[in-house]
Design an enzyme around this catalytic site. Structure first.
Site, mmCIF file in Angstrom:
data_model
loop_
_atom_site.group_PDB
_atom_site.id
_atom_site.type_symbol
_atom_site.label_atom_id
_atom_site.label_comp_id
_atom_site.label_asym_id
_atom_site.label_seq_id
_atom_site.Cartn_x
_atom_site.Cartn_y
_atom_site.Cartn_z
ATOM 1 N N GLY A 49 0.835 -1.266 -0.034
ATOM 2 C CA GLY A 49 -0.007 -0.006 -0.063
ATOM 3 C C GLY A 49 0.758 1.372 -0.081
ATOM 4 O O GLY A 49 1.820 1.318 -0.833
ATOM 5 N N ASN A 75 3.533 4.685 9.460
ATOM 6 C CA ASN A 75 2.547 4.642 8.350
ATOM 7 C C ASN A 75 1.476 3.537 8.801
ATOM 8 O O ASN A 75 0.236 3.439 8.386
ATOM 9 C CB ASN A 75 3.108 4.159 7.008
ATOM 10 N N GLY A 93 -1.389 1.109 10.107
ATOM 11 C CA GLY A 93 -2.757 1.595 10.461
ATOM 12 C C GLY A 93 -3.687 0.732 10.031
ATOM 13 O O GLY A 93 -3.333 0.001 9.162
ATOM 14 N N GLN A 142 -15.478 11.074 10.184
ATOM 15 C CA GLN A 142 -16.154 10.090 9.220
ATOM 16 C C GLN A 142 -17.156 9.258 9.975
ATOM 17 O O GLN A 142 -16.778 8.542 10.850
ATOM 18 C CB GLN A 142 -15.239 9.477 8.521
ATOM 19 N N TYR A 147 -11.223 5.052 14.390
ATOM 20 C CA TYR A 147 -10.044 5.625 13.413
ATOM 21 C C TYR A 147 -9.770 7.347 13.362
ATOM 22 O O TYR A 147 -8.795 7.902 13.397
ATOM 23 C CB TYR A 147 -10.340 5.148 12.075
ATOM 24 N N GLY A 161 -5.984 11.833 1.416
ATOM 25 C CA GLY A 161 -7.379 11.686 1.252
ATOM 26 C C GLY A 161 -7.490 10.242 0.845
ATOM 27 O O GLY A 161 -6.685 9.333 1.288
ATOM 28 N N TYR A 162 -8.406 9.981 0.024
ATOM 29 C CA TYR A 162 -8.540 8.618 -0.439
ATOM 30 C C TYR A 162 -7.633 8.176 -1.324
ATOM 31 O O TYR A 162 -7.623 8.564 -2.481
ATOM 32 C CB TYR A 162 -10.090 8.223 -0.849
HETATM 33 P P1 NDP Z 1 -2.927 -0.994 3.874
HETATM 34 O O1 NDP Z 1 -3.959 -1.751 4.765
HETATM 35 O O2 NDP Z 1 -2.852 -1.293 2.605
HETATM 36 O O3 NDP Z 1 -1.436 -1.468 4.632
HETATM 37 C C1 NDP Z 1 -1.350 -1.414 5.801
HETATM 38 C C2 NDP Z 1 -0.007 -1.660 6.532
HETATM 39 O O4 NDP Z 1 0.353 -1.457 7.722
HETATM 40 C C3 NDP Z 1 0.261 -3.048 6.170
HETATM 41 O O5 NDP Z 1 1.682 -3.176 5.979
HETATM 42 C C4 NDP Z 1 0.367 -3.966 7.443
HETATM 43 O O6 NDP Z 1 1.181 -4.976 7.588
HETATM 44 C C5 NDP Z 1 0.655 -2.805 8.237
HETATM 45 N N1 NDP Z 1 0.162 -3.105 9.752
HETATM 46 C C6 NDP Z 1 -1.045 -2.982 10.046
HETATM 47 N N2 NDP Z 1 -1.116 -3.270 11.417
HETATM 48 C C7 NDP Z 1 -0.020 -3.009 12.018
HETATM 49 C C8 NDP Z 1 0.783 -3.389 13.237
HETATM 50 N N3 NDP Z 1 0.277 -3.726 14.227
HETATM 51 N N4 NDP Z 1 2.231 -3.295 13.292
HETATM 52 C C9 NDP Z 1 3.004 -3.247 12.053
HETATM 53 N N5 NDP Z 1 2.347 -2.960 11.048
HETATM 54 C C10 NDP Z 1 0.988 -2.858 10.994
HETATM 55 O O7 NDP Z 1 -2.834 0.420 4.437
HETATM 56 P P2 NDP Z 1 -2.676 1.686 3.412
HETATM 57 O O8 NDP Z 1 -1.528 1.573 2.628
HETATM 58 O O9 NDP Z 1 -4.179 2.105 2.686
HETATM 59 O O10 NDP Z 1 -2.513 2.828 4.578
HETATM 60 C C11 NDP Z 1 -1.422 3.217 5.082
HETATM 61 C C12 NDP Z 1 -1.696 4.553 6.240
HETATM 62 O O11 NDP Z 1 -2.169 5.448 5.622
HETATM 63 C C13 NDP Z 1 -2.482 3.969 7.479
HETATM 64 O O12 NDP Z 1 -2.082 4.553 8.429
HETATM 65 C C14 NDP Z 1 -3.876 4.614 7.056
HETATM 66 O O13 NDP Z 1 -4.566 4.849 7.920
HETATM 67 C C15 NDP Z 1 -3.579 5.932 6.011
HETATM 68 N N6 NDP Z 1 -4.591 6.370 5.276
HETATM 69 C C16 NDP Z 1 -4.781 5.573 4.258
HETATM 70 C C17 NDP Z 1 -5.737 6.086 3.286
HETATM 71 C C18 NDP Z 1 -6.297 5.385 1.943
HETATM 72 O O14 NDP Z 1 -6.933 5.919 1.341
HETATM 73 N N7 NDP Z 1 -5.678 4.129 1.750
HETATM 74 C C19 NDP Z 1 -6.239 7.502 3.591
HETATM 75 C C20 NDP Z 1 -5.943 8.175 4.580
HETATM 76 C C21 NDP Z 1 -4.874 7.467 5.510
HETATM 77 P P3 NDP Z 1 0.748 -6.437 6.771
HETATM 78 O O15 NDP Z 1 0.774 -6.129 5.665
HETATM 79 O O16 NDP Z 1 1.530 -7.490 7.579
HETATM 80 O O17 NDP Z 1 -0.657 -6.617 7.251
#
Ligand code: NDP
Length: 240
Positions: A13, A82, A84, A141, A147, A178-179
């Site tokens: 991601g 990052n 989340g 939201q 969240y 954003g999204y």
């Molecule tokens: P994804 O769900 O695609 O990826 C999440 C990543 O976080 C994965 O690598 C996952 O690991 C890792 N992760 C989750 N929990 C933990 C943990 N407890 N410890 C360590 N690593 C963890 O998320 P996105 O790429 O979409 O989002 C990345 C960030 O951006 C997040 O903080 C999200 O809240 C924020 N965000 C995203 C938006 C979006 O539209 N996508 C919008 C706004 C903010 P694993 O692969 O092992 O599961």
């Protein structure tokens, strides 16, 4: 010697894009992940970036892994918080576990990473902490009290720690995406997503690399005067 950057949730991601862009900028990058071993392995094979598995919501484990990374690769100068998760639901259906897990990982993870790395950055007189917040932490939201609270907390955390780091060459900033077209957004039901896209002035979802380019700027030498700020990268959806 190249500076060491740790990207939490850095194997897929937005995090994957951040890892790649920081590598391109000359950092020695280490990506953390939670449990998706297959994706992490494929990521390391593709990029040569080591991936280390631990839960950033766990205080002790985070500390030990940061000590270990510093011993193997060198002192950690850049942290991108990052990682989340979402556990969405309207309040009357949201369990305490849903609340707690999102606070523990999304906000607690930032605290845990900062506790493990900020003192060293301060002692060395240089550091960059970049926290990934969210448009939903700025605007709220429906169905996301957990969240939105955690992400809003990240923005407060950023401004407070920025004040502590400023005199020591450590900047602390946030990006509020954003999204973005990642797995997290793929989980949003199609009709809901259509309504969301209709509200984005640029008329499309964002790409992970567009967030990563903002991170690269905040991690750079040139960004030394930028601290305590939030960069909104959202296609104009929320102008703050
Ligand atoms: P994804 O769900 O695609 O990826 C999440 C990543 O976080 C994965 O690598 C996952 O690991 C890792 N992760 C989750 N929990 C933990 C943990 N407890 N410890 C360590 N690593 C963890 O998320 P996105 O790429 O979409 O989002 C990345 C960030 O951006 C997040 O903080 C999200 O809240 C924020 N965000 C995203 C938006 C979006 O539209 N996508 C919008 C706004 C903010 P694993 O692969 O092992 O599961």
């Amino acid at each position: 010697m190249a500076r060491v950057a740790v990207v939490t949730g850095g194997t897929r991601g937005i995090g994957e894009a951040i890892s790649l862009v920081l590598q391109e900028q000359g950092f020695t990058v280490v990506a953390n992940y939670a449990g998706n071993v297959e994706k992490a392995k494929a990521f390391t094979e593709r990029t040569g970036i080591p991936a280390v598995r631990w839960d950033v919501g766990d205080h002790e484990t985070t500390f030990h892994n940061c000590v270990d990374i510093a011993a193997r690769f060198g002192p950690i100068d850049v942290v991108v918080n990052n990682a989340g998760v979402t556990r969405d639901g309207v309040l009357h259906k949201m369990s305490f576990d849903d609340w707690n897990e999102v606070m523990r990982i999304n906000l607690g993870g930032c605290f845990n990473m900062a506790k493990a790395t900020f003192p060293g950055m301060r002692d060395r007189g240089w550091g960059r902490i970049i926290n990934i917040g969210s448009i939903n932490g700025q605007a709220g939201q429906y169905g996301q009290v957990n969240y939105a609270a955690a992400k809003s907390g990240i923005h407060g955390f950023t401004k407070a720690l920025a004040q502590e780091g400023a005199k020591f060459g450590v900047t602390v900033n946030a990006i509020a995406p954003g999204y973005i077209d990642t797995d997290m957004v793929a989980a949003v039901p199609a009709p809901v997503l259509e309504k969301i896209v209709a509200k984005i002035p640029v008329g499309r979802l964002g790409h992970a690399e567009e967030i990563a380019r903002g991170v690269a700027f905040l991690a750079s030498e040139e960004a030394g005067f930028v601290t305590g700020s939030t960069m909104s990268i959202n296609g104009g959806q929320h102008m703050y």
